[in-house]
Design a protein around this motif. Sequence first.
Motif, PDB file in Angstrom:
ATOM      1  N   ASN A   1       0.825  -1.204   0.000  1.00  0.00           N
ATOM      2  CA  ASN A   1       0.000   0.000   0.000  1.00  0.00           C
ATOM      3  C   ASN A   1       0.864   1.261   0.000  1.00  0.00           C
ATOM      4  O   ASN A   1       2.104   1.193   0.017  1.00  0.00           O
ATOM      5  CB  ASN A   1      -1.012  -0.034   1.155  1.00  0.00           C
TER       6      ASN A   1
ATOM      7  N   LYS B   1      -1.284  -0.274  -4.161  1.00  0.00           N
ATOM      8  CA  LYS B   1      -2.746  -0.213  -4.051  1.00  0.00           C
ATOM      9  C   LYS B   1      -3.188   1.244  -4.081  1.00  0.00           C
ATOM     10  O   LYS B   1      -3.502   1.839  -3.040  1.00  0.00           O
ATOM     11  CB  LYS B   1      -3.201  -0.880  -2.749  1.00  0.00           C
ATOM     12  N   GLN B   2      -3.195   1.841  -5.269  1.00  0.00           N
ATOM     13  CA  GLN B   2      -3.561   3.251  -5.407  1.00  0.00           C
ATOM     14  C   GLN B   2      -4.144   3.501  -6.779  1.00  0.00           C
ATOM     15  O   GLN B   2      -3.984   2.705  -7.702  1.00  0.00           O
ATOM     16  CB  GLN B   2      -2.323   4.138  -5.227  1.00  0.00           C
TER      17      GLN B   2
ATOM     18  N   GLU C   1      -7.094   4.126   1.767  1.00  0.00           N
ATOM     19  CA  GLU C   1      -7.293   2.792   1.179  1.00  0.00           C
ATOM     20  C   GLU C   1      -8.604   2.156   1.624  1.00  0.00           C
ATOM     21  O   GLU C   1      -9.392   1.686   0.800  1.00  0.00           O
ATOM     22  CB  GLU C   1      -6.107   1.943   1.639  1.00  0.00           C
TER      23      GLU C   1
END
Lengths: 391, 391
Positions: free
Chosen positions: A3, A271-272, A374
Amino acid sequence: MINVKEAKQLIDENCCASKVVTLSLLEANGSILAEPIYAVIDTPPFDQSAMDGYAFSFENWDQKSKLTVIGEIQTGNYSDKIVESNQAVRIYTGAPIPPGTDTVVMQEKVNRDGNSIQILDASLVSGTNVRPQGSQTKKGEMALQEQQLVTPVAISFLAGIGITKVNVFSKPTVSIIVTGKELAGANDEISEGKIFESNSIGLIAALQQLGINPVSVEVVDDVEEEIEKAISKQLSSDILILTGGVSVGDYDLVPASLGKCGVQKIFHKIKQKPGKPFYFGRHNQTLVFALPGNPAAVMSCFYEYVVQAISSFTHKEYFKKMALPLAEDFNKKAGLTFFLKGKMGENNVMVLNNQESYKLNSFAVADCLIEFSEEGENFKKGDLVNVRMIL
Amino acid sequence: MINVKEAKQLIDENCCASKVVTLSLLEANGSILAEPIYAVIDTPPFDQSAMDGYAFSFENWDQKSKLTVIGEIQTGNYSDKIVESNQAVRIYTGAPIPPGTDTVVMQEKVNRDGNSIQILDASLVSGTNVRPQGSQTKKGEMALQEQQLVTPVAISFLAGIGITKVNVFSKPTVSIIVTGKELAGANDEISEGKIFESNSIGLIAALQQLGINPVSVEVVDDVEEEIEKAISKQLSSDILILTGGVSVGDYDLVPASLGKCGVQKIFHKIKQKPGKPFYFGRHNQTLVFALPGNPAAVMSCFYEYVVQAISSFTHKEYFKKMALPLAEDFNKKAGLTFFLKGKMGENNVMVLNNQESYKLNSFAVADCLIEFSEEGENFKKGDLVNVRMIL
């Protein structure tokens, strides 16, 4: 897939020791001092008049007698003739008071008659209107601390105390390689299937914002040997930025090419959104940022990650981060951190339209990036969100 | 004597019409657009795949049959071969979808067996994963408005739509004349009565902060003919800044010299501290700022008044002004506006020590100027004060 937080930590861990460089004051404008600066002279360098007026000895004055004006000291001149107790000297702001004097009376507070003055200032005490030698900074005293920003006023200050060069943290050298068979130059006719290449100029402009001129900018085709040749030429830079070719398509050749050139992958994919296929690696002291080719992803990743690495070289914070209330509700699915283009209002921040990563029209007028966490899904008007200014 | 508000108004009234200049995108970085920009092409310039996958006609598909892969279009290439209803084409992100197709299925959402694909994506509708031609910007559409800041992302955006030059408001040309018999150069030995000259370098650095390089910088002695000669040479600049020699002492020759050179005085002296003897005048289109020679007064007046004039040329706001609560009580006498060096905290602003106009050590580490109103006397902790950021 890691992340955002893990990615930032990995970038921090791989940033190398800063380099220190000796620069002239103007070259150092906007840099951070790598060591404290000590004054090399007293400033003012002598007891100095703070006014246009008359210098005399308050100590030896009976507080009523007239004084005889025996001379004049223009600013920039000096006199070493001792002034006696019944005497005064015409003096100007910034001039050294002569020996035998300790006080200056303002020209507006005397009656002058020929060479004689009558002092009309009841508030005078010894030392009035005199700036003592060293009263700003004494020789040997610390004038500015390490980690201080070299501002224009700091430059004026340092010049005034006799400093001409300073040791500051060096800016990194940066190379840019843009990949893509579809990219046409600004002066080309764009033929079917091609688009105007815009990532290199966007990155150059963003680096200029930080006072950095890239040492090399190259646009290469989606051909392995060309990409490898371009990479291997730039591995002496502190930072190498690539764009395009980092996803999983058959022509996404950048990660493999980096591997062949000896670049060690630190992570690939975050994770973006935008910028999920972002790759970060390292080759000796060279940090390698391979950004997805979509223009919005390039600029987001630049402001979020490349600037972080540049800061670790220069010790400078470029873009303020703050928490602001959302102007309107915003919904997303959990799983990815979103970096969205925003516009700051008086007391809040608004998400702009057209956030797709191939569109730049709203990003072009944005003044900040808004980070939506997130795991977050339903953000309400008034919720505090992290905002990074980009101007 | 006029006050700060009147002074600012007089400066505004005397600022002339802005000039417009045509610059390349990188030269225009940080400037303000003098006219709107219209797209010269559709962007994307063709219907474009948003994914690595397979292009086919959703319209002509029965939502169950397998499709035959008849070819491949790499990004940067194109194909004008019509794709029939039972066919598909392997395609990559950014490539033009071929005639006969309207939809792209992601590569992860098919079963491929030889040249045959089975589509496994129930959420597909016509147009999925296609970026329609002109969906960012259509040819002839306004891409950016007049008065828009040319940011790095705006530069990337404009390059992407085929723009290479823009019309922006021109920066003014600026000349600097520093006067003072007492001033020694940075590499001189300072002899008795002299100090290191620091105003020119401070002003150059502050102009650099705004992206301006002065066209001329001269240091002259307190001698009328020399000052007049220097002034008359610089009256073709948009802005002429002088320092020193504007008070009422016998060697304060600047106002008279300006008069002799045909400069019309607009005002001389403001009810403020520091910088009370500040002079503002005009000669045709040239604005003349004659600042008191004390380094702190020079830099305060630059940030408060000269920057205001520069903004009127460039249409750009350089330093944010805001209201912040005072961190501690502050007392002064009524009658003068005070501009004091401050440091911003999380939610307040602190007045720094050493505010005398000949001292720069606190100004050197300040990040703002705090304005204490002319009539105000007792400012309490928590009172809102006007703060101008200077970094």
